[in-house]
Design a protein around this motif. Structure first.
Motif, PDB file in Angstrom:
ATOM      1  N   ARG A   4      -3.750  49.326 -13.032  1.00 29.15           N
ATOM      2  CA  ARG A   4      -5.087  49.925 -13.046  1.00 29.15           C
ATOM      3  C   ARG A   4      -5.611  50.120 -11.621  1.00 29.15           C
ATOM      4  N   GLU A   5      -5.227  49.206 -10.717  1.00 30.50           N
ATOM      5  CA  GLU A   5      -5.620  49.357  -9.302  1.00 30.50           C
ATOM      6  C   GLU A   5      -4.919  50.576  -8.698  1.00 30.50           C
ATOM      7  N   PHE A   6      -3.661  50.795  -9.077  1.00 30.33           N
ATOM      8  CA  PHE A   6      -2.949  52.003  -8.608  1.00 30.33           C
ATOM      9  C   PHE A   6      -3.691  53.249  -9.094  1.00 30.33           C
ATOM     10  N   GLU A   7      -4.092  53.180 -10.363  1.00 28.74           N
ATOM     11  CA  GLU A   7      -4.753  54.324 -10.999  1.00 28.74           C
ATOM     12  C   GLU A   7      -6.039  54.694 -10.256  1.00 28.74           C
ATOM     13  N   SER A   8      -6.802  53.671  -9.822  1.00 25.11           N
ATOM     14  CA  SER A   8      -8.088  54.002  -9.182  1.00 25.11           C
ATOM     15  C   SER A   8      -7.957  54.308  -7.697  1.00 25.11           C
ATOM     16  N   ALA A   9      -6.755  54.210  -7.126  1.00 23.19           N
ATOM     17  CA  ALA A   9      -6.600  54.482  -5.685  1.00 23.19           C
ATOM     18  C   ALA A   9      -6.104  55.906  -5.441  1.00 23.19           C
ATOM     19  N   ASP A  10      -6.502  56.471  -4.289  1.00 26.76           N
ATOM     20  CA  ASP A  10      -5.957  57.758  -3.844  1.00 26.76           C
ATOM     21  C   ASP A  10      -4.750  57.533  -2.946  1.00 26.76           C
ATOM     22  N   VAL A  11      -4.774  56.389  -2.256  1.00 29.53           N
ATOM     23  CA  VAL A  11      -3.717  56.047  -1.304  1.00 29.53           C
ATOM     24  C   VAL A  11      -3.267  54.614  -1.590  1.00 29.53           C
ATOM     25  N   ILE A  12      -1.951  54.399  -1.605  1.00 30.08           N
ATOM     26  CA  ILE A  12      -1.410  53.060  -1.847  1.00 30.08           C
ATOM     27  C   ILE A  12      -0.524  52.679  -0.661  1.00 30.08           C
ATOM     28  N   VAL A  13      -0.806  51.519  -0.066  1.00 26.73           N
ATOM     29  CA  VAL A  13      -0.004  51.028   1.060  1.00 26.73           C
ATOM     30  C   VAL A  13       0.679  49.738   0.600  1.00 26.73           C
ATOM     31  N   ALA A  14       2.008  49.775   0.509  1.00 25.26           N
ATOM     32  CA  ALA A  14       2.764  48.588   0.090  1.00 25.26           C
ATOM     33  C   ALA A  14       3.385  47.958   1.334  1.00 25.26           C
ATOM     34  N   VAL A  15       3.044  46.679   1.583  1.00 23.23           N
ATOM     35  CA  VAL A  15       3.552  45.972   2.766  1.00 23.23           C
ATOM     36  C   VAL A  15       4.462  44.850   2.282  1.00 23.23           C
ATOM     37  N   SER A  16       5.742  44.942   2.625  1.00 33.05           N
ATOM     38  CA  SER A  16       6.716  44.001   2.070  1.00 33.05           C
ATOM     39  C   SER A  16       7.574  43.341   3.145  1.00 33.05           C
ATOM     40  N   PRO A  17       7.786  42.020   3.014  1.00 32.70           N
ATOM     41  CA  PRO A  17       8.760  41.363   3.889  1.00 32.70           C
ATOM     42  C   PRO A  17      10.163  41.563   3.323  1.00 32.70           C
ATOM     43  N   SER A  18      11.143  41.280   4.125  1.00 34.55           N
ATOM     44  CA  SER A  18      12.523  41.229   3.630  1.00 34.55           C
ATOM     45  C   SER A  18      12.778  39.835   3.097  1.00 34.55           C
ATOM     46  N   TYR A  19      13.188  39.753   1.856  1.00 33.82           N
ATOM     47  CA  TYR A  19      13.705  38.506   1.298  1.00 33.82           C
ATOM     48  C   TYR A  19      15.137  38.835   0.883  1.00 33.82           C
ATOM     49  N   TRP A  20      16.081  38.276   1.586  1.00 35.93           N
ATOM     50  CA  TRP A  20      17.490  38.566   1.314  1.00 35.93           C
ATOM     51  C   TRP A  20      17.742  40.080   1.340  1.00 35.93           C
ATOM     52  N   ALA A  21      17.194  40.702   2.386  1.00 36.07           N
ATOM     53  CA  ALA A  21      17.448  42.128   2.641  1.00 36.07           C
ATOM     54  C   ALA A  21      16.895  43.059   1.573  1.00 36.07           C
TER      55      ALA A  21
END
Ligand SMILES: Cc1cc2nc3c(=O)[nH]c(=O)nc-3n(C[C@H](O)[C@H](O)[C@H](O)COP(=O)(O)O)c2cc1C
Length: 179
Positions: free
Chosen positions: A69-86
């Motif tokens: 639902r948060e994706f639905e209400s956003a115009d822009v989505i920024v996903a910030v991810s660390p590497s866990y086992w590549a």
């Protein structure tokens, strides 16, 4: 315009959280920003039953739908991810699997709406950018099947903890300036 910034790490106050915080701070004048952590949500693994391929709805009812639902209400989505086992951390991968009802490879499928833009940020301890690229590809693949246009990405190597983020602020600010 609304922006959703997701810390895809299970650590709520680590390096990923700090990168996400800087991005959120930098775009706050231009967007109404909502920041979330994958660890704010409780959801089960995808069971691979494929019921959603026929219905566009998951047989399980938990926080995976809340985050969508948060994706639905956003115009822009920024996903910030660390590497866990590549790759992305298991918690975020479990969420991606649970987004299968929204995946555009089957009909009917649920939809979060059109015209959204996505940005992928990957960070890791090691020095080789190829591993960041792999994580960015995972996020791009996810965005693609939700019909979120990937408009930019950033890879940050040599980041072990949040103390390593400060010296990289300029790179992060410059990236955020293009969101
Ligand atoms: C379980 C685990 C696996 C990791 N695997 C890798 C890896 O494969 N390659 C790498 O460069 N860094 C790896 N790291 C280091 C993290 O990517 C790095 O410390 C990152 O800054 C952690 O961010 P966080 O504290 O916000 O989760 C790993 C860390 C953890 C906890």
């Amino acid at each position: 315009m609304r922006a959703l910034v997701i810390n895809c790490s299970p650590v709520k106050n680590g390096a990923t959280a700090e990168v996400a915080r800087i991005v959120a701070e930098e775009i706050a004048e231009r967007y109404e920003v909502k920041s979330v952590s994958i660890d704010d949500y409780r959801f089960s693994f995808c069971r691979g039953c494929r019921a959603c391929h026929k219905t566009g709805v998951c047989v399980q009812d938990d926080d995976a739908a809340l985050l969508m639902r948060e994706f639905e209400s956003a115009d822009v989505i920024v996903a910030v991810s660390p590497s866990y086992w590549a790759d992305v951390p298991g918690q975020f991968k479990a969420f991606i699997d649970r987004c299968t009802p929204w995946c555009n490879t089957h009909e009917p499928h649920a939809s979060i709406g059109t015209g959204k833009k996505g940005y992928a940020v990957a960070l890791r301890t090691g020095p080789n950018m190829a591993e960041c690229e792999r994580i960015i590809q995972t996020i791009k693949h996810f965005f693609g099947h939700l019909e979120i246009a990937c408009a930019g990405s950033l890879g940050l190597c040599s980041i072990e903890s949040n103390a390593d983020v400060g010296p990289r602020k300029e790179e992060i600010v410059s990236f955020a300036g293009n969101i």
